[in-house]
Motif scaffolding. Sequence first.
Motif, PDB file in Angstrom:
ATOM      1  N   SER A 189      77.293  59.970  31.522  1.00 19.30           N
ATOM      2  CA  SER A 189      76.298  60.745  32.273  1.00 19.30           C
ATOM      3  C   SER A 189      75.460  59.881  33.213  1.00 19.30           C
ATOM      4  O   SER A 189      74.613  60.408  33.926  1.00 19.30           O
ATOM      5  N   ALA A 190      75.702  58.556  33.244  1.00 17.97           N
ATOM      6  CA  ALA A 190      74.835  57.664  34.026  1.00 17.97           C
ATOM      7  C   ALA A 190      74.859  57.961  35.515  1.00 17.97           C
ATOM      8  O   ALA A 190      73.858  57.757  36.196  1.00 17.97           O
ATOM      9  N   VAL A 191      75.982  58.429  36.040  1.00 19.57           N
ATOM     10  CA  VAL A 191      76.066  58.583  37.492  1.00 19.57           C
ATOM     11  C   VAL A 191      75.856  60.018  37.962  1.00 19.57           C
ATOM     12  O   VAL A 191      75.952  60.299  39.149  1.00 19.57           O
ATOM     13  N   VAL A 242      70.450  58.233  37.104  1.00 19.01           N
ATOM     14  CA  VAL A 242      70.262  56.928  36.467  1.00 19.01           C
ATOM     15  C   VAL A 242      70.780  55.820  37.369  1.00 19.01           C
ATOM     16  O   VAL A 242      70.085  54.863  37.662  1.00 19.01           O
ATOM     17  N   PRO A 266      71.254  49.895  36.037  1.00 23.13           N
ATOM     18  CA  PRO A 266      70.905  51.003  35.132  1.00 23.13           C
ATOM     19  C   PRO A 266      72.053  51.414  34.214  1.00 23.13           C
ATOM     20  O   PRO A 266      71.811  51.846  33.085  1.00 23.13           O
ATOM     21  N   ILE A 267      73.302  51.266  34.682  1.00 20.49           N
ATOM     22  CA  ILE A 267      74.434  51.596  33.820  1.00 20.49           C
ATOM     23  C   ILE A 267      74.444  50.679  32.613  1.00 20.49           C
ATOM     24  O   ILE A 267      74.672  51.106  31.484  1.00 20.49           O
ATOM     25  N   GLN A 287      71.950  51.886  30.214  1.00 19.87           N
ATOM     26  CA  GLN A 287      72.428  53.059  29.471  1.00 19.87           C
ATOM     27  C   GLN A 287      73.421  52.642  28.383  1.00 19.87           C
ATOM     28  O   GLN A 287      73.404  53.197  27.286  1.00 19.87           O
TER      29      GLN A 287
END
Lengths: 345, 126
Positions: free
Chosen positions: A93-95, A113, B14-15, B18
Amino acid sequence: MEFAFIIEKFILIIVVFVITLVIAMYSTLAERKVAGFMQDRLGPDRAGIFGILQPLCDGGKFFFKEEIIPAGAHRPLFILGPTLAIITACIGSAVIPWGQALTIGDRVVELQVADVNVGILYIFGVVALGVYGIMLGGWASNNKFSLMGAVRAASQSISYELAMGLSIIALLMVTQSLSLKEIVAQQEGFVNWNIWAQPLGFLIFLICAFAETNRVPFDLPECETELVGGYHTEYSSMKLGLYMFSEYINMFVSSALMAAIYFGGYNFPFMYDLGLSANWITIIGVFVFFIKIIAFIFFFMWIRWTLPRFRYDQLMNLGWKMLIPLALANIALTGVFIILKDKFF
Amino acid sequence: METEVINSSANYLPILFQIIVAAGFGVTTIVVTHLIGPKVRTENKLSSFESGIEVVGNARQPFSIKYFMVAILFVIFDIEVIFMYPWAVNFREFGINGLIEMFVFMGLLLLGFIYIIKKKALNWDE
């Protein structure tokens, strides 16, 4: 890289993470409620009103049950399997762009994100990693049912990945971008949604999404009637919980992806004609996006209680001999159509 | 393309965050359940479940070649699919010449595809 940026991203990640977990938890309840509704019965209704505390009870139970690692199992891989499954499910779900930018004070907060320019490829990479969790768990169990389930899962998901990749190519020809943020931003209003340009591509993508998430009618890796529990036959306690959870999170992420790339994401009709301020449009947009996602999740459940399961050779024939040629034809058609449109209109 | 997306490694940071959060969640839940669950081990409980029948042999033995066949074919076709991504993103710039070139490529891909079907590499019911 300033400090505020890192804090902002961490807050956003935690919020997205919590929402993902809550939706995944309540999907388990919703699934049973939908099943009850479709079969003309009530479904769970004892824990809280309408059974809204049921997911919490189930989650708690997973924590307090005994975990069993079979004597013949490969212990490190047996533990690594479900961990990897949940990690790959959670990072997809990060992108996904959840909304436009929010302006708080003089700070512009992007509701995404990570805005990477290869967003779709990133999601494909993560989807491809998903099979490792299942394969490792199934192999490490040293159980014939588990191994069968794992091998089926691996074969099935790589077969449908091909058709999925091909259906996305036709979409990329329309959008001319791999960045999910740009793809969603292009679909402003209602007529610009990619579903109108790519109906066949969407259908192929939808079928592949069902296959990739191991949902009925493609749930052969865990079909109870043949393989007991499939790849998670030997799992118990929270490790089983993590496998189930990762399945529901995958369903949520693929619903979000479909809503974003084909159904306009946070865009809704007349969004700029209502005279609202930018922040309000963003907030309503996020709600609209979640309504679309929940509609897709409901669709996943609806199909589950409507269609019977495929036979394995039927599944493979559908993936290889139907969807791949169809996706190639879709690319050719899209190409010819775009060229004609650019030439003559 | 006029809107140049600046792609630095900072976009990917940011990845990484996460992944850290997701891994933290997974590892914590597994460790916590390991610590608080009951532990009563018996020989029967630890044997693998085969519908209540005595376990025969090891599960890790040779299985149908067809699964391997699918895996090999997947690698070949997936690489061909990946080749098409950069083309698709720049499709409008290449115009009709690009489309014809891609038809040639897709034709070759289809030839290979027809060949494996004729060779019955994807037949499951025999």
